[in-house]
Every structure is written in structure tokens, then in C-alpha cells.
Design an enzyme around this catalytic site. Sequence first.
Site, mmCIF file in Angstrom:
data_model
loop_
_atom_site.group_PDB
_atom_site.id
_atom_site.type_symbol
_atom_site.label_atom_id
_atom_site.label_comp_id
_atom_site.label_asym_id
_atom_site.label_seq_id
_atom_site.Cartn_x
_atom_site.Cartn_y
_atom_site.Cartn_z
ATOM 1 C CB CYS A 114 -0.923 0.012 1.200
ATOM 2 S SG CYS A 114 -1.876 -1.487 1.343
ATOM 3 C CG HIS A 254 -3.518 3.051 2.368
ATOM 4 N ND1 HIS A 254 -4.052 2.808 1.125
ATOM 5 C CD2 HIS A 254 -3.572 1.867 3.035
ATOM 6 C CE1 HIS A 254 -4.414 1.538 1.043
ATOM 7 N NE2 HIS A 254 -4.133 0.954 2.194
ATOM 8 C CG ASN A 284 -6.979 -1.168 1.257
ATOM 9 O OD1 ASN A 284 -6.208 -0.717 0.407
ATOM 10 N ND2 ASN A 284 -6.561 -1.692 2.390
HETATM 11 N N1 ACO Z 1 -19.336 -9.211 7.893
HETATM 12 C C1 ACO Z 1 -19.880 -9.517 9.064
HETATM 13 N N2 ACO Z 1 -19.164 -9.903 10.133
HETATM 14 C C2 ACO Z 1 -17.825 -9.962 9.994
HETATM 15 C C3 ACO Z 1 -17.176 -9.638 8.786
HETATM 16 C C4 ACO Z 1 -17.999 -9.257 7.705
HETATM 17 N N3 ACO Z 1 -17.488 -8.930 6.501
HETATM 18 N N4 ACO Z 1 -15.854 -9.796 8.947
HETATM 19 C C5 ACO Z 1 -15.651 -10.181 10.205
HETATM 20 N N5 ACO Z 1 -16.840 -10.282 10.842
HETATM 21 C C6 ACO Z 1 -17.093 -10.675 12.228
HETATM 22 C C7 ACO Z 1 -15.985 -11.518 12.797
HETATM 23 O O1 ACO Z 1 -16.144 -12.864 12.438
HETATM 24 C C8 ACO Z 1 -16.151 -11.262 14.259
HETATM 25 O O2 ACO Z 1 -17.204 -12.070 14.729
HETATM 26 P P1 ACO Z 1 -17.113 -12.762 16.180
HETATM 27 O O3 ACO Z 1 -17.030 -11.631 17.156
HETATM 28 O O4 ACO Z 1 -18.374 -13.531 16.245
HETATM 29 O O5 ACO Z 1 -15.876 -13.586 16.150
HETATM 30 C C9 ACO Z 1 -16.599 -9.811 14.338
HETATM 31 O O6 ACO Z 1 -17.120 -9.500 13.032
HETATM 32 C C10 ACO Z 1 -15.488 -8.843 14.654
HETATM 33 O O7 ACO Z 1 -14.361 -9.143 13.848
HETATM 34 P P2 ACO Z 1 -13.028 -8.314 13.924
HETATM 35 O O8 ACO Z 1 -12.056 -8.867 12.950
HETATM 36 O O9 ACO Z 1 -12.613 -8.189 15.337
HETATM 37 O O10 ACO Z 1 -13.563 -6.882 13.430
HETATM 38 P P3 ACO Z 1 -12.811 -5.520 13.403
HETATM 39 O O11 ACO Z 1 -13.585 -4.515 14.129
HETATM 40 O O12 ACO Z 1 -11.353 -5.656 13.759
HETATM 41 O O13 ACO Z 1 -12.881 -5.117 11.862
HETATM 42 C C11 ACO Z 1 -11.430 -5.071 9.946
HETATM 43 C C12 ACO Z 1 -12.237 -5.929 10.909
HETATM 44 C C13 ACO Z 1 -12.376 -4.131 9.239
HETATM 45 C C14 ACO Z 1 -10.706 -5.966 8.962
HETATM 46 C C15 ACO Z 1 -10.408 -4.240 10.743
HETATM 47 O O14 ACO Z 1 -9.698 -5.060 11.624
HETATM 48 C C16 ACO Z 1 -9.429 -3.527 9.877
HETATM 49 O O15 ACO Z 1 -9.772 -2.631 9.140
HETATM 50 N N6 ACO Z 1 -8.143 -3.884 10.004
HETATM 51 C C17 ACO Z 1 -7.083 -3.154 9.332
HETATM 52 C C18 ACO Z 1 -7.052 -3.382 7.893
HETATM 53 C C19 ACO Z 1 -6.090 -2.362 7.355
HETATM 54 O O16 ACO Z 1 -5.954 -1.269 7.870
HETATM 55 N N7 ACO Z 1 -5.380 -2.644 6.365
HETATM 56 C C20 ACO Z 1 -4.465 -1.609 5.907
HETATM 57 C C21 ACO Z 1 -3.230 -2.090 5.548
HETATM 58 S S1 ACO Z 1 -3.410 -3.376 4.488
HETATM 59 C C22 ACO Z 1 -3.648 -2.817 3.038
HETATM 60 O O17 ACO Z 1 -4.061 -1.712 2.864
HETATM 61 C C23 ACO Z 1 -3.440 -3.784 1.853
#
Ligand code: ACO
Length: 327
Positions: A114, A254, A284
Site C-alpha cells: 500500500c 492511504h 482499499n
Molecule cells: N461481515 C460480518 N461480520 C464480519 C465480517 C464481515 N465482513 N468480517 C468479520 N466479521 C465478524 C468476525 O467474524 C467477528 O465475529 P465474532 O465476534 O463472532 O468472532 C466480528 O465480526 C469482529 O471481527 P473483527 O475482525 O474483530 O472486526 P474488526 O472490528 O477488527 O474489523 C477489519 C475488521 C475491518 C478488517 C479491521 O480489523 C481492519 O480494518 N483492520 C485493518 C485493515 C487495514 O488497515 N489494512 C491496511 C493495511 S493493508 C492494506 O491496505 C493492503
Amino acid sequence: MPVRTIIIGTGSQVPETAVTNKDLEARVDTTDEWIRARTGIQQRFIAGDHETNSFLATRASLKALEMAGVRPEKLDLIIVGTLTPDMPMPSVACLVQKDLGASNAGAFDISATCSGFLYGLSIADKFIRTNSNMKILVIGSEILSKRTNWQDRTTCVLFGDGAGAAVVTGTTEDRGILSTHLHADGSLGDLLTIKALGTATPLTPEVFDKGWQYIQMQGREVFKHAVRALESVVNEALEANGWAGGNIDILFSHQANMRILDFLRERLGLPSEKVFINIHKYGNTSAASIPIALDEANRAGQLQPGLRILMVSFGGGFTWGSIAMRW
Ligand code: ACO
């Protein structure tokens, strides 16, 4: 006045097909509400088979060259940041060089996920400082949809395809790129990875079954590191330029997650109009996200001469960095 690097043209291109959160509800166990609340994303563009990485990159480049008033044969160098090239060899940069007819340009890809566009722009800046007449095309271009597991709801809702490009050259006017800071921490690489398709892990049926040909991400961990790294690189750039107190006009971060963008805005005490946001439209797009954002702002007339602009990125590797400039 020292030689500084200025952006004289921008362009971007996304695929024809937009896929909404509602569309994804039919594919995986997710909801529009969950995706909007956790990420800010409403839709993303997904490439059809003819819309390859180099195809989108070339389209974006033609628009940037047209705005810059630079003919392709006048280009000295083409740099493409990408983690999803058409193929390992030739590079996307060479494919673009051929398609543009940029017969006098060197061309290479860089792998900085990224942060690819900011890494590429930093490299271009060093060339221009030694030869202000050079014209360099810097591109960020990705087809992440082909490296996404469409059965994995934790990743497939996040990513989109697209390309952005910028033409840069030198000036002795009091504007242009003021600072570049690049960082990496390979010890955390496992948190965000595509394990297969390289030479270390050939794509066997076992590897295929594990889904190692796709992006795998420990989202929460990545989130924590992203927030920390982006805040620190913002502060580093502010300090380097005497812009303490968040004294900037537009932040181009980003576009990975709306919550990360909100966090940065709050930490910097910036009003929301100073933080450029388009994640709702594109998701993204990795290396393409900053140049697409720049192009949108530029074409909307938001980038007036003299504005203090800060670009910051974070991605797999991990890599992160910043570029501060006066437009
Ligand atoms: N729809 C519904 N539920 C979902 C989904 C979905 N698409 N994805 C995950 N869940 C559920 C999980 O299974 C979990 O359920 P559980 O509590 O029953 O186990 C719950 O939602 C919470 O999951 P988390 O992974 O803890 O959710 P979080 O709030 O962390 O959000 C996310 C996930 C959006 C991926 C977040 O962690 C994030 O944005 N991370 C950073 C990603 C990033 O910044 N990348 C940038 C660098 S990488 C790049 O750009 C290539």
C-alpha cells in the site's frame, strides 16, 4: 532555490463494474451495515478479465500525461508500485511503457504494497533533485480482486481494484516535495501476507486448499499497527517541516479503513474537510489509493497552489511512509 519535485499531471482509472455491499451480501455472510460501520466502505470496483493491472495503469497514465502536457516519448522513467502485477515478468512498468509508446523511458516496478506509490514518488524525487528536467511517471495500480478469497468475509469486503498516476518534474520555485520518510518492519510481515505464488511456496494442491494464494490478514493486529505507524509518521513529517500542531491543508492518507482516518483526524485536530476521503467509493485499493485520491482532489479543483499537503501510507510488509509537499 533548491530543485524540488512537482506534480504536473494526475490521472486515475477504475474498472467499469462497481460492486456494492448489498451485492456482497449475496456472496458471503455479511451485511451492508457491518461493512459501513467497521470500514466506511459502500462499494468497490472489480476488474473484468480485460481490465488488467497494466490496462488500468496505462489509462490512468494517459490522463496524467494529457493534464501535464507531456508526450509519452518525453518520459525518462516509469515507476509502478504494485503487489498485483499482470505477471512476474515483464513488469507492469514495462507493459505500460510499451502501451504508451514511451520509447525513451526506463521502467521498473517496486513492491511496497500500500506504500508503493509513496515509495515510488520518493524514488522519483531523488532522480529529479539530480536532474530537474526529467519527466517521471509514478503509478500505483492494483487488481486486488484476483488475490482476494471471495469466501472469506473478513477480507473480501475490504479491497477494490484501480490505478492512479502522477507525472512529476523539477522546479526551482518555492513549492513541491519538501520531505520524504520511508519505513518498514519485516518482522511483522506475517500479519498481512499472500504466502504462495512466489518461488518459496509453489502453488501445490495442498497450498491451494489452504488459500495461500489469497490475501490473509490478522485484521485487528494490522489495525493496531496501522494506527500507531500512521500517527508516528505524520508527526515525523510535521516536525521535519515545522508544521507542528497539524498545520496542514489536506491530508491524503492511504484509504484502508474509515476508523483509521477518523483516528488520524482526531489526533491531528483537523476539521473533516482537511482529510480527503473516498474509501466509501473504492474500498482499499492498496498502492492505487493515494494517487486516485490525489487525482480526484486535483480534478475537483481542491489543490490550489501553495497548499500544504501531507500524504501518508501503511501496508503489508509492513511498510509505511510520508511525503509532505507544497502544491
Ligand atoms: N461481515 C460480518 N461480520 C464480519 C465480517 C464481515 N465482513 N468480517 C468479520 N466479521 C465478524 C468476525 O467474524 C467477528 O465475529 P465474532 O465476534 O463472532 O468472532 C466480528 O465480526 C469482529 O471481527 P473483527 O475482525 O474483530 O472486526 P474488526 O472490528 O477488527 O474489523 C477489519 C475488521 C475491518 C478488517 C479491521 O480489523 C481492519 O480494518 N483492520 C485493518 C485493515 C487495514 O488497515 N489494512 C491496511 C493495511 S493493508 C492494506 O491496505 C493492503
